[in-house]
Motif scaffolding. Structure first.
Motif, short mmCIF file in Angstrom:
data_model
loop_
_atom_site.label_atom_id
_atom_site.label_comp_id
_atom_site.label_asym_id
_atom_site.label_seq_id
_atom_site.Cartn_x
_atom_site.Cartn_y
_atom_site.Cartn_z
N VAL A 125 39.47 33.32 40.39
CA VAL A 125 39.51 31.90 40.04
C VAL A 125 40.06 31.08 41.20
CG1 VAL A 125 40.57 30.20 38.49
CG2 VAL A 125 39.70 32.37 37.58
N THR A 127 43.62 43.83 36.25
CA THR A 127 42.59 42.91 35.76
C THR A 127 43.07 41.46 35.85
OG1 THR A 127 43.42 43.27 33.52
CG2 THR A 127 41.54 44.60 34.23
N GLY A 128 44.35 41.25 35.51
CA GLY A 128 44.88 39.90 35.62
C GLY A 128 44.93 39.44 37.06
N ARG A 135 41.45 38.60 38.15
CA ARG A 135 40.97 37.33 37.59
C ARG A 135 41.60 36.15 38.31
NH1 ARG A 135 43.06 37.62 32.89
NH2 ARG A 135 44.76 36.17 33.32
N ARG A 136 42.92 36.22 38.55
CA ARG A 136 43.58 35.10 39.22
C ARG A 136 43.03 34.92 40.63
NH1 ARG A 136 47.89 37.57 36.73
NH2 ARG A 136 48.55 38.59 38.65
#
Length: 239
Positions: free
Chosen positions: A22, A14-15, A18-19
């Motif tokens: 973005v 998930t991280g 997300r990175r």
């Protein structure tokens, strides 16, 4: 091993997702508060009008689907909502065709925008299929005549056994579920790509978005006294 919390590293898929999201579409591009000055032109309006008409079509169509396939034949309110749906579709197709022709004449595939252009064209084809199945579920003489004519054509190309235009249930599913989902996904994808790569500039104009492959200006515009104008001096306006 973990990175400091102030770097925003949380680990896991998930991280990482997300990175990556973005990094590819930062908030200042997703929701910009300024736009290039060349957007003050009517040709850029038709994309927004197309999306607005699509929302009206989806809302009125969803209402019709909730009330049942015969509601608009037996209720004054249903007849009114069905008229909103019909005219919404007419405006949606008109706005989209003008939008497509405008972007074609502007060569909107410039600056790594080829995928954005192709998805827009596929969305147009999906819209034609959605409108066609809409005619078939009207349950009147027009829909029966259109289905009879179309079935001969589809049988001639060998897909009549898989796409039976005379089957009301199958056509209703294509019209209110399958094709709208495809069209919605393509529209969101198209808008996100526009936000990522920026609005295509007119041919010969400067694109302020920068590193995503927009064409560079032939030369900097001149300011008062013949000196080069500072970057951004003529660039952006509030939307």
């Amino acid at each position: 091993m973990s990175a400091p919390a102030d770097e925003g590293w949380t680990g896991g898929w998930t991280g990482a997702l997300r990175r990556r999201a973005v990094r590819r579409l930062p908030p200042e591009k997703l929701l910009p508060d300024t736009q290039p000055a060349y957007m003050a032109s009517w040709i850029y309006v038709f994309g927004v009008l197309t999306v607005a008409a699509l929302i009206a079509v989806l809302v009125s169509g969803g209402w019709l689907a909730l009330e049942g396939p015969a509601w608009w034949h037996t209720s004054d309110v249903g007849h009114y909502v069905n008229s909103l749906h019909l005219w919404g579709v007419e405006l949606f197709m008109f706005f989209m065709v003008v939008h497509l022709w405008g972007k074609f004449l502007m060569a909107a595939w410039r600056g790594r925008r080829g995928l954005t252009w192709v998805i827009g064209v596929i969305a147009f084809l999906a819209s034609v299929g959605t409108a066609f199945t809409g005619y078939l579920v009207q349950q009147n003489f027009d829909s029966q005549w259109i289905a009879g004519q179309a079935k001969d054509g589809l049988n001639a190309v060998g897909i009549g056994a898989y796409f039976n235009v005379a089957d009301f249930g199958q056509m209703l599913m294509w019209h209110i579920v399958l094709l709208p989902v495809v069209l919605g996904v393509l529209t969101v994808w198209h808008i996100l790509l526009v936000r990522r790569h920026g609005i295509v500039p007119p041919i010969g104009a400067t694109a302020p978005e920068g590193p995503e492959g927009d064409e560079l200006p032939a030369e900097a515009p001149e300011g008062p006294g013949g000196t080069p104008e500072a970057p951004g001096a003529s660039g952006e306006v509030r939307p």
